[in-house]
Design an enzyme around this catalytic site. Sequence first.
Site, PDB file in Angstrom:
ATOM      1  N   GLY A  49       0.488  -1.113   0.630  1.00 51.36           N
ATOM      2  CA  GLY A  49      -0.446   0.191  -0.098  1.00 51.36           C
ATOM      3  C   GLY A  49       1.053   1.479  -0.053  1.00 51.36           C
ATOM      4  O   GLY A  49       1.717   0.937   0.004  1.00 51.36           O
ATOM      5  N   GLN A  54       3.695  10.038   1.164  1.00 45.95           N
ATOM      6  CA  GLN A  54       4.436   9.793   0.980  1.00 45.95           C
ATOM      7  C   GLN A  54       4.923   9.258  -0.173  1.00 45.95           C
ATOM      8  O   GLN A  54       6.450   9.728  -0.569  1.00 45.95           O
ATOM      9  CB  GLN A  54       4.525   8.100   0.771  1.00 45.95           C
ATOM     10  N   CYS A 102       7.152  -0.548   6.095  1.00 41.47           N
ATOM     11  CA  CYS A 102       7.061   0.124   5.715  1.00 41.47           C
ATOM     12  C   CYS A 102       8.462   1.090   4.943  1.00 41.47           C
ATOM     13  O   CYS A 102       9.494   1.278   4.558  1.00 41.47           O
ATOM     14  CB  CYS A 102       6.786   1.654   6.694  1.00 41.47           C
ATOM     15  N   LEU A 103       7.761   1.731   3.107  1.00 37.56           N
ATOM     16  CA  LEU A 103       8.824   1.993   2.480  1.00 37.56           C
ATOM     17  C   LEU A 103       8.964   3.291   2.527  1.00 37.56           C
ATOM     18  O   LEU A 103      10.231   3.853   2.451  1.00 37.56           O
ATOM     19  CB  LEU A 103       7.995   2.108   1.465  1.00 37.56           C
ATOM     20  N   HIS A 144      -2.716   0.485   8.221  1.00 42.62           N
ATOM     21  CA  HIS A 144      -1.117   1.398   8.978  1.00 42.62           C
ATOM     22  C   HIS A 144      -1.165   2.536   7.300  1.00 42.62           C
ATOM     23  O   HIS A 144      -0.702   3.693   7.609  1.00 42.62           O
ATOM     24  CB  HIS A 144      -0.352   0.218   7.614  1.00 42.62           C
ATOM     25  N   GLU A 145      -1.816   2.406   6.337  1.00 42.76           N
ATOM     26  CA  GLU A 145      -1.473   3.581   5.362  1.00 42.76           C
ATOM     27  C   GLU A 145      -2.670   5.074   5.996  1.00 42.76           C
ATOM     28  O   GLU A 145      -2.608   5.686   5.799  1.00 42.76           O
ATOM     29  CB  GLU A 145      -2.618   3.111   4.290  1.00 42.76           C
ATOM     30  N   HIS A 148      -0.850   6.771   8.215  1.00 52.02           N
ATOM     31  CA  HIS A 148       0.354   7.654   7.352  1.00 52.02           C
ATOM     32  C   HIS A 148      -0.143   9.124   7.082  1.00 52.02           C
ATOM     33  O   HIS A 148       0.146   9.940   6.920  1.00 52.02           O
ATOM     34  CB  HIS A 148      -0.132   7.170   6.173  1.00 52.02           C
TER      35      HIS A 148
HETATM   36 NI    NI Z   1       3.885   2.641   5.385  1.00 52.21          NI
END
Ligand code: NI
Length: 177
Positions: A49, A54, A102-103, A144-145, A148
Amino acid sequence: MNLKSIIQAGNPILKQRSIDVPLDKINTAEIQSIIDDLIFTMQQVHGAGLAAPQIGVPLRILCYGFDYNPRYPKASAIPLTVLINPVILSFSEEVTDEFEGCLSISTLRAEVPRYKKIEVKAYDRIGNEIIKKVQDFEAKVVQHEIDHLDGILFVERIKDFTHFGFTAELQKQGVIP
Ligand code: NI
């Protein structure tokens, strides 16, 4: 569509609350282009995701979905989904702890408690209101998203630091696939 660079933890953009997309703007070229870039970037870097902040856009837009994800090889396929202005309406009592990453913090993984099932209201990319019930891995990704969008990183959710480490080392130890 363009490949965007992923903002890394430490950048204050990731710590701010993103703002709602005005509903009459969803179908504009500007918002549609942000969504295209978000999806393209997620797919290019094999994200499960990705949230708009991000890629440096402080708007409440997220996407997720994949056929096969090399970062989470045991996860089942999830259809590509875009959620705009998502709100969690309800959640299960049951909470499960599983490793996530997480990226924006790409070398670390940790076990994080997440609700097993949630119901979420959002708008899709053409502006239709949708209400979805999601569970298991998909529910974790959505939580999670959405975090963010609220400026919260998964490491802030860690309750047990004995289940935390570098991705490569955890793989070497056989803790994660
Ligand atoms: Ni993330």
